[in-house]
Design a protein around this motif. Structure first.
Motif, PDB file in Angstrom:
ATOM      1  N   THR A 193      33.142  61.790  66.798  1.00  0.00           N
ATOM      2  CA  THR A 193      31.991  62.625  66.456  1.00  0.00           C
ATOM      3  C   THR A 193      31.194  63.020  67.693  1.00  0.00           C
TER       4      THR A 193
ATOM      5  N   ASP B 217      23.753  65.302  57.355  1.00  0.00           N
ATOM      6  CA  ASP B 217      24.836  65.043  58.296  1.00  0.00           C
ATOM      7  C   ASP B 217      26.144  64.762  57.559  1.00  0.00           C
ATOM      8  N   GLY B 218      27.220  65.399  58.030  1.00  0.00           N
ATOM      9  CA  GLY B 218      28.545  65.160  57.471  1.00  0.00           C
ATOM     10  C   GLY B 218      28.998  66.184  56.448  1.00  0.00           C
TER      11      GLY B 218
ATOM     12  N   GLN C 112      28.127  62.234  68.405  1.00  0.00           N
ATOM     13  CA  GLN C 112      27.408  61.089  68.976  1.00  0.00           C
ATOM     14  C   GLN C 112      28.354  60.180  69.758  1.00  0.00           C
TER      15      GLN C 112
ATOM     16  N   GLY D 171      29.834  70.424  64.734  1.00  0.00           N
ATOM     17  CA  GLY D 171      30.954  69.591  64.337  1.00  0.00           C
ATOM     18  C   GLY D 171      31.952  70.428  63.567  1.00  0.00           C
TER      19      GLY D 171
ATOM     20  N   ARG E  64      26.163  68.303  61.843  1.00  0.00           N
ATOM     21  CA  ARG E  64      25.980  67.161  62.740  1.00  0.00           C
ATOM     22  C   ARG E  64      24.584  67.217  63.327  1.00  0.00           C
ATOM     23  N   SER E  65      23.861  66.133  63.190  1.00  0.00           N
ATOM     24  CA  SER E  65      22.513  66.085  63.744  1.00  0.00           C
ATOM     25  C   SER E  65      22.577  65.930  65.259  1.00  0.00           C
TER      26      SER E  65
END
Length: 729
Positions: A317, A181-182, A319, A207, A219-220
């Protein structure tokens, strides 16, 4: 050498090898397993057992970063590579040691164009594969000679992580261990002619970087614990055709800003707190967001998206966006997203000419280019493209629990000659102007959305008289839940712009909408489109001086809330913002210090409350028997009087609109039933900034016929006002 040819090495080093999995990783050589790796700049590479860390073999340098070694092992094993170069050393997994992630069923469904969770297969997914944490990348690029994923993790070198081609579907994939992630990334492709294409953002990227940067971000999709089950189970009732539906349209970038911090827009988490509380207090039932799929240019307001699967990073983000959605539901608000499957911009990192071919768009500009917006048109007749878009609709409904999609620019999708001159468009197979492929796509998407996500809604922004927009697909309709009533909006705003002394000459503009009001399930839209591009604000459209403008606008909003059709109001209109909307600035919230603006805000709040509290105003919104003209022809007075009828047993409502600044005392109004008619709304009340002209709180009927009715009431009708009464049972 152990079977690695000079040609293979040349192609690896040049970045033209289309199948590095055939030469890198583990390969049998003379009954034993050889390890081969290509890491440009490496000085030495040692293979170590992934479980024990023990040394397996020292790889021998072959040429230009290519290394290999023959082990003593005969059975496949998990290993890691310890790498040194002139500056440092590190340990890493070998992406070419892993098998495929995609299954045969996924490939079959992709080939068919029927994969309903396509985003779960394509794109970048954080996962554990063969016991190792990492990210799986998959992209559709059927005509590419080579596809690589590049990012900070491989110094943006397209030779290092070339994907595996998967059969006839045109999908490429790779699992890269230890990144997650990221991570920033893009795809680097060689076109069918072997030339390097501009790096592309992931069509399924969840993302993206902050514009003007253009990379995708891993992005998860996992890890969010939804707690809105109660809302999801009841939301269908809240958007039903017999429900009071009142929508607040919002541009997140300019609803409210933080001047103390560089005038930045609010984050998703701040909006979860502030926007939801405000909209709930104002009595709206739903929020509609202008597009939040990632887009490169602020001035497009999101209507030229690049990342259809990525909530824009401008506010946070993925989330954090979900937290905003959940806050809407916790507050009792539905969330509708503007969705743009009609066109996309030609930015180099986008979908256009994606793999060196017209993959997502039509090859012929007469079909594949929008002259109005200088954008490309999706090829809806290509099953993979249609699947990409339908899956995107399902993605927002599924992964983010949004309650509906308002589909932008549907008219531009329905007609091949939309905004095109003769000779600039290609007829359909039958010689007509209808875009049969787009029609089939819309029908299929609507059917699929409603089947997969009960309780959701789809809304068409459709500006023509195309038949059956909200009709059932099996009857030839498009299958939308609602349609924006653009004709009503244009006609009534034209009427309101007239000086009241001239309105009697334009009376039909206010009544014409009732000729077709029940042909579709309509939403009455006062949207962002009416307060930009020199059109001025809603308040500015009204004639007269300051007080008269407010009085006209109050009467108009009362007319709208009492008229058949669900309601939509753009942000700022609820408090009569004076200037035209500016997407780069906050709304003028300071105007609420002025009594007239505060009065308008109070009026809209009370209109929403009245709309909910008086069932006749919404229960038969889409049925002709729910509306009955009492006086549709009071031309000289510029008055409009009608009855709204609810379900059986529901008290009727009486609406009286006076669109002149003339007080009409002692006006007799015919009604359908005897009894006591109670005033539920007076837009001219002093509390809203009106004249406060005395109007009784209730009226008893008299057995005096009027306007073809056996009963009537006598009332004082204030100037420039809308009155709403309900029969007391």
């Amino acid at each position: 050498m152990t079977g690695l040819s000079e040609q293979d090495i040349d192609r690896l080093v040049a970045g033209t090898h289309d199948d590095p999995f055939s030469v890198l990783g583990l390969h049998e050589v003379g009954g034993k397993l050889a390890i081969r790796a290509y890491i440009p700049g490496a000085v030495s590479i040692t293979a170590r057992d992934a479980k024990t860390g023990r040394r397996i073999a020292e790889l021998n340098p072959v040429r230009d970063g290519v290394f290999e070694a023959v082990t003593r092992r005969k059975n496949r094993f998990a290993y890691r590579l310890h790498v040194t170069n002139h500056d440092s050393s590190w340990e890493t997994g070998d992406p070419y040691a892993f098998g495929p992630v995609m299954g045969d069923l996924d490939e079959h469904l992709i080939g068919e164009g029927s994969h309903r969770q396509l985003w779960r297969v394509l794109g970048a997914h954080v996962m554990t594969h063969e016991g190792v944490q990492g990210t799986h990348f998959a992209v559709w690029a059927p005509t590419a000679k080579r596809v690589s994923v590049v990012g900070d993790f491989n110094v943006w070198d397209g030779r290092r992580h070339v994907l595996r081609r998967r059969g006839a579907t045109g999908v490429w994939e790779i699992f890269i261990p230890e990144i997650g992630d990221g991570e920033r990334y893009k795809y680097e492709l060689l076109g069918p002619d072997g030339h390097l294409l501009p790096q592309k953002a992931d069509p399924f990227g969840f993302g993206a970087e902050h514009p003007p940067a253009t990379a995708s971000i891993v992005r998860s999709l996992d890890g969010f614990d939804w707690s809105d089950a109660d809302w999801m189970g009841t939301r269908a009732d809240r958007i039903a055709i017999d429900a009071p539906v009142s929508i607040y349209e919002v541009h997140l970038g300019s609803w409210k800003r933080v001047p103390e911090e560089g005038n930045r827009p609010l984050s998703y988490l701040e909006l979860a707190r502030d926007l939801t509380a405000y909209v709930k207090d104002m009595g709206f039932t739903h929020i509609e967001l202008m597009p939040i799929s990632e887009f490169p240019f602020d001035g497009s307001w999101g209507y030229q998206p690049i990342g259809l699967y990525a909530p824009t990073i401008r506010h946070g983000t993925l989330q954090e966006f979900r937290a905003f959605v959940e806050a809407c539901h916790a507050t009792g608000l539905g969330l509708i997203l503007d969705w743009v499957p009609g066109h996309f911009p030609e930015d180099q990192h986008g979908l256009g000419w994606f793999d060196g071919s017209h993959l997502y768009e039509h090859a012929d500009r007469r079909e594949g280019f929008h002259p109005d917006w200088n954008t490309l048109v999706f090829n809806y007749g290509r099953r993979e493209v249609s699947n990409y878009l339908t899956a995107n609709a399902l993605y927002w409904l599924d992964e983010h629990h949004v309650d509906g999609l308002r589909v932008d620019a549907v008219a531009s999708m329905l007609y091949r000659d939309y905004s095109r001159k003769d000779g600039e468009w290609i007829p359909n197979k039958d010689g007509g102007r209808e875009n049969l492929e787009a029609i089939a796509f819309l029908q299929s998407t609507n059917m699929t959305a409603y089947a997969e996500h009960p309780g959701c809604v789809t809304v068409a922004e459709e500006s023509t008289a195309f038949p059956g927009v909200t009709g059932m697909v099996d009857g030839g309709g498009l299958g939308f839940g609602y349609k924006w009533n653009m004709g009503w909006m244009n006609d009534t705003l034209r009427y309101m712009a007239e000086d009241p002394i001239n309105r009697k000459y334009h009376h039909g503009l206010m009544t014409f909408g009732l000729h077709y009001a029940f042909s579709e399930n309509f939403i009455l839209p006062i949207s962002h489109d009416e307060v930009v591009h020199g059109k001025g604000s809603l308040l500015d459209k009204m004639p007269g001086d300051g007080d008269q403008k407010f009085a006209n606008m109050r009467a108009y909003l009362g007319f709208m809330w009492a008229h058949p059709g669900k309601k939509l109001l753009f942000m700022g209109c609820e408090f009569a913002q004076g200037r035209e909307w500016n997407h780069n600035a906050s709304l003028d919230w300071h105007l609420l210090d002025h009594p007239l603006h505060k009065g308008m805000q109070d009026l809209v709040r009370d209109l929403n409350a009245t709309y909910r509290a008086v069932p006749a105003l919404h229960e038969r919104d889409t049925k002709a028997e729910g509306f009955d003209w009492v006086e549709g022809g009071a031309v000289e007075e510029s008055m409009f009087v009608w009855l709204r009828q609810g379900a059986e047993g529901t008290p009727p409502a009486l609406v009286v609109c006076n669109m002149t600044p003339v007080h009409r005392p002692g006006r007799r109004i015919g009604v359908s039933e005897p009894g006591r008619w109670v005033l539920r709304m007076n837009t001219d009340a002093a509390a809203y900034g009106g004249t406060g002209t005395q109007t009784a709180d209730a009226h008893m009927t008299e057995e005096v016929a009027s306007a073809g009715r056996p009963h009537s009431i006598v009332m004082d009708v204030p100037p420039l006002s809308t009155l709403i009464f309900e029969l007391e049972r």
